[in-house]
Design a protein around this motif. Sequence first.
Motif, PDB file in Angstrom:
ATOM      1  N   GLU A 198       0.812  -1.209   0.110  1.00  0.00           N
ATOM      2  CA  GLU A 198      -0.111  -0.082   0.001  1.00  0.00           C
ATOM      3  C   GLU A 198       1.019   1.233   0.064  1.00  0.00           C
ATOM      4  O   GLU A 198       0.464   2.291  -0.800  1.00  0.00           O
ATOM      5  CB  GLU A 198      -0.791   0.129   1.224  1.00  0.00           C
ATOM      6  N   MET A 199       1.658   1.198   0.927  1.00  0.00           N
ATOM      7  CA  MET A 199       2.930   2.429   0.918  1.00  0.00           C
ATOM      8  C   MET A 199       3.357   2.602  -0.572  1.00  0.00           C
ATOM      9  O   MET A 199       3.747   3.692  -0.784  1.00  0.00           O
ATOM     10  CB  MET A 199       3.768   2.198   1.874  1.00  0.00           C
ATOM     11  N   ALA A 200       3.984   1.249  -1.207  1.00  0.00           N
ATOM     12  CA  ALA A 200       4.437   1.555  -2.409  1.00  0.00           C
ATOM     13  C   ALA A 200       3.690   2.026  -3.390  1.00  0.00           C
ATOM     14  O   ALA A 200       4.071   3.041  -4.281  1.00  0.00           O
ATOM     15  CB  ALA A 200       5.293   0.296  -2.682  1.00  0.00           C
ATOM     16  N   GLU A 201       2.605   1.626  -3.205  1.00  0.00           N
ATOM     17  CA  GLU A 201       1.705   2.066  -4.481  1.00  0.00           C
ATOM     18  C   GLU A 201       1.135   3.453  -4.619  1.00  0.00           C
ATOM     19  O   GLU A 201       1.303   4.165  -5.452  1.00  0.00           O
ATOM     20  CB  GLU A 201       0.153   1.198  -4.177  1.00  0.00           C
ATOM     21  N   VAL A 202       1.078   3.953  -3.169  1.00  0.00           N
ATOM     22  CA  VAL A 202       0.996   5.513  -2.866  1.00  0.00           C
ATOM     23  C   VAL A 202       2.163   6.245  -3.581  1.00  0.00           C
ATOM     24  O   VAL A 202       1.836   7.216  -4.290  1.00  0.00           O
ATOM     25  CB  VAL A 202       0.902   5.626  -1.598  1.00  0.00           C
ATOM     26  N   ILE A 203       3.370   5.690  -3.224  1.00  0.00           N
ATOM     27  CA  ILE A 203       4.503   6.567  -3.972  1.00  0.00           C
ATOM     28  C   ILE A 203       4.677   6.317  -5.124  1.00  0.00           C
ATOM     29  O   ILE A 203       4.922   7.299  -5.944  1.00  0.00           O
ATOM     30  CB  ILE A 203       5.801   6.154  -3.097  1.00  0.00           C
ATOM     31  N   LEU A 204       4.375   5.187  -5.781  1.00  0.00           N
ATOM     32  CA  LEU A 204       4.327   5.029  -7.195  1.00  0.00           C
ATOM     33  C   LEU A 204       3.462   5.945  -8.069  1.00  0.00           C
ATOM     34  O   LEU A 204       3.717   6.210  -9.227  1.00  0.00           O
ATOM     35  CB  LEU A 204       4.249   3.704  -7.668  1.00  0.00           C
ATOM     36  N   ALA A 205       2.199   6.255  -7.419  1.00  0.00           N
ATOM     37  CA  ALA A 205       1.274   7.146  -8.182  1.00  0.00           C
ATOM     38  C   ALA A 205       1.652   8.628  -8.282  1.00  0.00           C
ATOM     39  O   ALA A 205       0.844   9.223  -8.663  1.00  0.00           O
ATOM     40  CB  ALA A 205      -0.095   6.651  -7.470  1.00  0.00           C
ATOM     41  N   LYS A 206       2.627   9.061  -7.427  1.00  0.00           N
ATOM     42  CA  LYS A 206       2.851  10.301  -7.244  1.00  0.00           C
ATOM     43  C   LYS A 206       3.710  10.807  -8.275  1.00  0.00           C
ATOM     44  O   LYS A 206       5.012   9.986  -8.789  1.00  0.00           O
ATOM     45  CB  LYS A 206       3.379  10.758  -6.090  1.00  0.00           C
ATOM     46  N   GLU A 207       3.754  12.009  -8.725  1.00  0.00           N
ATOM     47  CA  GLU A 207       4.564  12.750  -9.570  1.00  0.00           C
ATOM     48  C   GLU A 207       5.782  13.490  -8.581  1.00  0.00           C
ATOM     49  O   GLU A 207       5.444  13.800  -7.640  1.00  0.00           O
ATOM     50  CB  GLU A 207       4.171  13.710 -10.493  1.00  0.00           C
ATOM     51  N   GLY A 208       6.825  13.795  -9.143  1.00  0.00           N
ATOM     52  CA  GLY A 208       7.925  14.716  -8.266  1.00  0.00           C
ATOM     53  C   GLY A 208       8.735  13.931  -7.492  1.00  0.00           C
ATOM     54  O   GLY A 208       9.260  14.090  -6.476  1.00  0.00           O
ATOM     55  N   ILE A 209       8.573  12.602  -7.533  1.00  0.00           N
ATOM     56  CA  ILE A 209       9.379  11.532  -6.548  1.00  0.00           C
ATOM     57  C   ILE A 209      10.650  11.021  -7.209  1.00  0.00           C
ATOM     58  O   ILE A 209      10.645  11.016  -8.252  1.00  0.00           O
ATOM     59  CB  ILE A 209       8.591  10.324  -6.191  1.00  0.00           C
ATOM     60  N   PRO A 210      11.548  11.352  -6.535  1.00  0.00           N
ATOM     61  CA  PRO A 210      12.957  11.057  -6.953  1.00  0.00           C
ATOM     62  C   PRO A 210      13.109   9.322  -7.826  1.00  0.00           C
ATOM     63  O   PRO A 210      12.361   8.648  -6.864  1.00  0.00           O
ATOM     64  CB  PRO A 210      14.114  11.060  -5.796  1.00  0.00           C
ATOM     65  N   ALA A 211      13.774   9.373  -8.721  1.00  0.00           N
ATOM     66  CA  ALA A 211      13.691   8.052  -9.259  1.00  0.00           C
ATOM     67  C   ALA A 211      14.160   6.947  -8.506  1.00  0.00           C
ATOM     68  O   ALA A 211      13.668   5.926  -8.704  1.00  0.00           O
ATOM     69  CB  ALA A 211      14.225   8.171 -10.699  1.00  0.00           C
ATOM     70  N   GLU A 212      15.117   7.137  -7.659  1.00  0.00           N
ATOM     71  CA  GLU A 212      15.865   6.273  -6.903  1.00  0.00           C
ATOM     72  C   GLU A 212      14.519   5.756  -5.771  1.00  0.00           C
ATOM     73  O   GLU A 212      14.576   4.491  -5.588  1.00  0.00           O
ATOM     74  CB  GLU A 212      16.964   6.780  -6.013  1.00  0.00           C
ATOM     75  N   VAL A 213      13.752   6.603  -5.372  1.00  0.00           N
ATOM     76  CA  VAL A 213      12.576   6.181  -4.464  1.00  0.00           C
ATOM     77  C   VAL A 213      11.649   5.464  -5.125  1.00  0.00           C
ATOM     78  O   VAL A 213      11.290   4.348  -4.643  1.00  0.00           O
ATOM     79  CB  VAL A 213      12.185   7.468  -3.613  1.00  0.00           C
ATOM     80  N   GLN A 214      11.302   6.014  -6.349  1.00  0.00           N
ATOM     81  CA  GLN A 214      10.204   5.138  -7.096  1.00  0.00           C
ATOM     82  C   GLN A 214      10.711   3.732  -7.477  1.00  0.00           C
ATOM     83  O   GLN A 214      10.150   2.754  -7.523  1.00  0.00           O
ATOM     84  CB  GLN A 214       9.900   5.790  -8.159  1.00  0.00           C
ATOM     85  N   ASP A 215      12.102   3.545  -7.927  1.00  0.00           N
ATOM     86  CA  ASP A 215      12.628   2.398  -8.053  1.00  0.00           C
ATOM     87  C   ASP A 215      12.782   1.591  -7.006  1.00  0.00           C
ATOM     88  O   ASP A 215      12.359   0.219  -7.122  1.00  0.00           O
ATOM     89  CB  ASP A 215      14.277   2.440  -8.587  1.00  0.00           C
ATOM     90  N   LEU A 216      13.132   2.044  -5.610  1.00  0.00           N
ATOM     91  CA  LEU A 216      12.869   0.928  -4.526  1.00  0.00           C
ATOM     92  C   LEU A 216      11.427   0.638  -4.045  1.00  0.00           C
ATOM     93  O   LEU A 216      11.176  -0.552  -4.049  1.00  0.00           O
ATOM     94  CB  LEU A 216      13.329   1.978  -3.212  1.00  0.00           C
TER      95      LEU A 216
END
Length: 184
Positions: free
Chosen positions: A52-70
Amino acid sequence: MKQRIAIIAGVIVLVGLSAAGALAWMNRAEPFNDRDVSFASNMVPHHVGALEMAEVILAKEGIPAEVQDLAARIEAAQQPEINQMNDWLKAWGTPSMAGGHGGHSMMMSGMMSETDMMALEDAQGIEAARLFLEGMIVHHKGAVEMAQVEVDGGKFPEAVALARAIIEQQTNEIAEMEVLLANL
């Protein structure tokens, strides 16, 4: 007379074998124990919370690529583990767990509170990345604690192996997240 002795000896051997077989059956080792069931029953909703936490962050814009990759790697690793643990629970005759942040599982070690989850959902950009990393570090530490309990007392070899893998992978991810957090 010899025939009677042979019959009696045969009966004694059969009774002895039957008793030995019954004793072996009664003392047979169960393939899993309560720790294994507890591990899978609790880790499934714990993993769902991470998804659930990962889905929230993956749906956002402006997140650093390294964080989205994680976040994407966390999703990719934990969904198959959820499936495997649910398969074990089914085979063991134990109901599978759903959980996540919306259920009772918030009491588990490392689970985000509803308030923290809402803050993550509302945040944008670097603030969202920071909340995600802080929350996931705590979440992973909780999973490592839960997995260590399984390693220390679990009996089902596959569950113990998964617990060891969780400890290794999530300990490495904690270190990675601490670096990412320091560099935000």
